[in-house]
Design a protein around this motif. Structure first.
Motif, PDB file in Angstrom:
ATOM      1  N   ASP A 124       0.810  -1.229   0.000  1.00 56.81           N
ATOM      2  CA  ASP A 124       0.000   0.000   0.000  1.00 56.81           C
ATOM      3  C   ASP A 124       0.840   1.275   0.000  1.00 56.81           C
ATOM      4  N   GLY A 125       2.145   1.143   0.152  1.00 54.20           N
ATOM      5  CA  GLY A 125       2.984   2.336   0.347  1.00 54.20           C
ATOM      6  C   GLY A 125       3.076   3.220  -0.876  1.00 54.20           C
ATOM      7  N   ASP A 126       3.503   4.477  -0.622  1.00 58.97           N
ATOM      8  CA  ASP A 126       3.763   5.405  -1.732  1.00 58.97           C
ATOM      9  C   ASP A 126       4.956   4.889  -2.527  1.00 58.97           C
ATOM     10  N   ARG A 127       4.884   5.049  -3.834  1.00 57.03           N
ATOM     11  CA  ARG A 127       6.030   4.676  -4.683  1.00 57.03           C
ATOM     12  C   ARG A 127       7.013   5.841  -4.717  1.00 57.03           C
ATOM     13  N   VAL A 128       8.304   5.534  -4.594  1.00 55.43           N
ATOM     14  CA  VAL A 128       9.310   6.595  -4.631  1.00 55.43           C
ATOM     15  C   VAL A 128      10.491   6.184  -5.518  1.00 55.43           C
ATOM     16  N   VAL A 129      11.260   7.205  -5.882  1.00 59.44           N
ATOM     17  CA  VAL A 129      12.477   6.995  -6.669  1.00 59.44           C
ATOM     18  C   VAL A 129      13.657   7.549  -5.870  1.00 59.44           C
ATOM     19  N   ILE A 130      14.721   6.772  -5.809  1.00 60.40           N
ATOM     20  CA  ILE A 130      15.978   7.272  -5.231  1.00 60.40           C
ATOM     21  C   ILE A 130      16.995   7.255  -6.368  1.00 60.40           C
ATOM     22  N   ARG A 131      17.550   8.418  -6.682  1.00 58.44           N
ATOM     23  CA  ARG A 131      18.514   8.469  -7.790  1.00 58.44           C
ATOM     24  C   ARG A 131      19.712   9.329  -7.396  1.00 58.44           C
ATOM     25  N   GLY A 132      20.786   9.113  -8.084  1.00 59.64           N
ATOM     26  CA  GLY A 132      21.975   9.910  -7.791  1.00 59.64           C
ATOM     27  C   GLY A 132      23.157   9.390  -8.563  1.00 59.64           C
ATOM     28  N   THR A 133      24.333   9.808  -8.115  1.00 59.66           N
ATOM     29  CA  THR A 133      25.563   9.335  -8.749  1.00 59.66           C
ATOM     30  C   THR A 133      26.482   8.750  -7.680  1.00 59.66           C
ATOM     31  N   VAL A 134      27.349   7.880  -8.124  1.00 64.41           N
ATOM     32  CA  VAL A 134      28.437   7.404  -7.265  1.00 64.41           C
ATOM     33  C   VAL A 134      29.726   7.983  -7.852  1.00 64.41           C
ATOM     34  N   THR A 135      30.423   8.756  -7.040  1.00 72.41           N
ATOM     35  CA  THR A 135      31.668   9.385  -7.515  1.00 72.41           C
ATOM     36  C   THR A 135      32.776   9.165  -6.480  1.00 72.41           C
ATOM     37  N   ASP A 136      33.995   9.532  -6.887  1.00 74.48           N
ATOM     38  CA  ASP A 136      35.073   9.536  -5.902  1.00 74.48           C
ATOM     39  C   ASP A 136      35.131  10.932  -5.284  1.00 74.48           C
ATOM     40  N   ILE A 137      36.080  11.116  -4.412  1.00 72.59           N
ATOM     41  CA  ILE A 137      36.171  12.357  -3.645  1.00 72.59           C
ATOM     42  C   ILE A 137      36.452  13.568  -4.549  1.00 72.59           C
ATOM     43  N   ASP A 138      37.010  13.292  -5.766  1.00 74.49           N
ATOM     44  CA  ASP A 138      37.292  14.375  -6.720  1.00 74.49           C
ATOM     45  C   ASP A 138      36.161  14.555  -7.728  1.00 74.49           C
ATOM     46  N   HIS A 139      34.984  14.025  -7.417  1.00 76.18           N
ATOM     47  CA  HIS A 139      33.782  14.134  -8.273  1.00 76.18           C
ATOM     48  C   HIS A 139      33.886  13.334  -9.566  1.00 76.18           C
ATOM     49  N   GLU A 140      34.855  12.450  -9.670  1.00 76.60           N
ATOM     50  CA  GLU A 140      34.960  11.604 -10.871  1.00 76.60           C
ATOM     51  C   GLU A 140      33.934  10.482 -10.765  1.00 76.60           C
ATOM     52  N   PRO A 141      33.086  10.282 -11.786  1.00 70.73           N
ATOM     53  CA  PRO A 141      32.078   9.221 -11.714  1.00 70.73           C
ATOM     54  C   PRO A 141      32.711   7.844 -11.603  1.00 70.73           C
ATOM     55  N   ILE A 142      32.065   6.970 -10.871  1.00 76.35           N
ATOM     56  CA  ILE A 142      32.530   5.586 -10.751  1.00 76.35           C
ATOM     57  C   ILE A 142      31.526   4.710 -11.509  1.00 76.35           C
ATOM     58  N   ALA A 143      31.976   4.185 -12.651  1.00 77.76           N
ATOM     59  CA  ALA A 143      31.110   3.310 -13.459  1.00 77.76           C
ATOM     60  C   ALA A 143      31.158   1.902 -12.887  1.00 77.76           C
ATOM     61  N   GLY A 144      30.042   1.183 -12.968  1.00 71.71           N
ATOM     62  CA  GLY A 144      30.024  -0.227 -12.560  1.00 71.71           C
ATOM     63  C   GLY A 144      30.062  -0.442 -11.065  1.00 71.71           C
ATOM     64  N   ALA A 145      29.826   0.621 -10.266  1.00 73.57           N
ATOM     65  CA  ALA A 145      29.682   0.414  -8.820  1.00 73.57           C
ATOM     66  C   ALA A 145      28.374  -0.337  -8.589  1.00 73.57           C
ATOM     67  N   THR A 146      28.322  -1.178  -7.577  1.00 72.59           N
ATOM     68  CA  THR A 146      27.060  -1.866  -7.291  1.00 72.59           C
ATOM     69  C   THR A 146      26.461  -1.326  -6.000  1.00 72.59           C
ATOM     70  N   LEU A 147      25.124  -1.192  -6.009  1.00 78.04           N
ATOM     71  CA  LEU A 147      24.382  -0.747  -4.833  1.00 78.04           C
ATOM     72  C   LEU A 147      23.452  -1.887  -4.451  1.00 78.04           C
ATOM     73  N   ASP A 148      23.818  -2.590  -3.400  1.00 81.03           N
ATOM     74  CA  ASP A 148      23.032  -3.732  -2.921  1.00 81.03           C
ATOM     75  C   ASP A 148      22.031  -3.153  -1.909  1.00 81.03           C
TER      76      ASP A 148
END
Ligand code: BEZ
Ligand code: FE
Length: 277
Positions: A124-148
């Motif tokens: 019955d809950g509200d549907r939501v979206v969580i989105r964002g990026t995974v980067t390193d400390i220098d804002h460089e994107p990290i491709a292929g990171a996994t979010l379990d």
């Protein structure tokens, strides 16, 4: 017994560990002995009270099985798990904060496509979206990171707590980041839920008039080659118990507001910054 006799007892006990071959084990054991003796001294611990404590710990052990770990619950509700997380996380300034793992993580969640919902069962809950990026400390994107990811259903329980009632894969999923580091998860809005309170850890909370609720959150275990693993949560800023989490897991930096996005979906942005290994 005089204070001098008690100090001599402590010195005698500590001296028996002087030849320990394992320096780190010796350091930990000696500190535990010193603090246990100081604790007994401070409260003038009596024999019947120490026995009650031993019976409490015995009951905690008896409550444990393959899926129930009462000592972790005890450590959680006394704030020790949270303290150990803080001590373990030596992240550099700007990296995403970690928090407690909790007992409901199950390895082997299904791989899910970007934007796929991890909700499998009716809810019955509200549907939501969580989105964002995974980067390193220098804002460089990290491709292929996994979010379990894993989360409780709106009824208040994780799939692992309700075998037969919930599908084993309900509200669990592994998402991967694209080349630009982006990810997108669909789920239900996380709601507060009770931690298991039918054992000695729960009895202790009740004896002190404490609650056994956690604020609504979605768990994430983020992994990427060359980076430190991150175990964290995203908290809903409108959820109850943010200031009274039974396990002291809330970090202000992990609280997010869900708002309608351009497509009219209730969404939030959770950008993740990983530390190099
Ligand atoms: C959890 O968030 O799943 C959790 C953490 C600590 C104790 C119980 C549950
Ligand atoms: Fe949880």
């Amino acid at each position: 017994m005089t204070e001098k006799a008690r100090a001599e007892l402590l010195a005698d006990v500590l001296s028996r560990y002087e030849d320990s071959p394992n320096p780190r084990l010796r350091e930990i054991t000696e500190a535990a002995i010193r603090h246990l003796h100081a604790f007994a001294e401070e409260v003038n611990l009596q024999r019947d009270e120490w026995l009650a404590g031993i019976q409490f710990l015995t009951a905690a052990g008896q409550k444990c099985d393959d899926t129930r770990q009462e000592f972790i619950l005890l450590s959680d509700t006394l704030g020790v798990s949270s303290l150990v997380e803080m001590l373990t996380h030596d992240g550099v300034e700007g990296s995403t904060e970690n928090t407690v793992l909790g007992p409901f993580y199950v390895p082997g969640s299904p791989q899910r496509a970007k934007g796929e919902s991890m909700l499998v069962d009716p809810d019955d809950g509200d549907r939501v979206v969580i989105r964002g990026t995974v980067t390193d400390i220098d804002h460089e994107p990290i491709a292929g990171a996994t979010l379990d990811c894993w989360q409780n259903a709106t009824a208040g329980f994780y799939a692992v707590q309700q075998p037969g009632e919930q599908s084993a894969e309900n509200l669990r999923g592994v998402y991967s980041t694209d080349a630009d580091g982006s990810y997108e998860i669909r789920t239900v809005r996380p709601v507060p839920y009770p931690i298991p309170s039918d054992g000695p850890a729960g009895d202790l909370l009740k004896a002190h008039g404490r609650n056994w609720m956690r604020p609504g959150h979605t768990h994430m275990w983020v992994r990427a080659d060359g980076y430190k693993e991150l175990i964290t949560h995203v908290f809903d800023n409108e959820t109850e118990y943010l200031r009274d989490d039974a396990v002291f897991g809330v970090r202000d930096s992990l609280i997010r507001r869900f708002e309608p996005d351009a497509a009219g979906e209730l969404a939030t942005t959770f950008d993740i910054v990983l530390d190099r290994a």
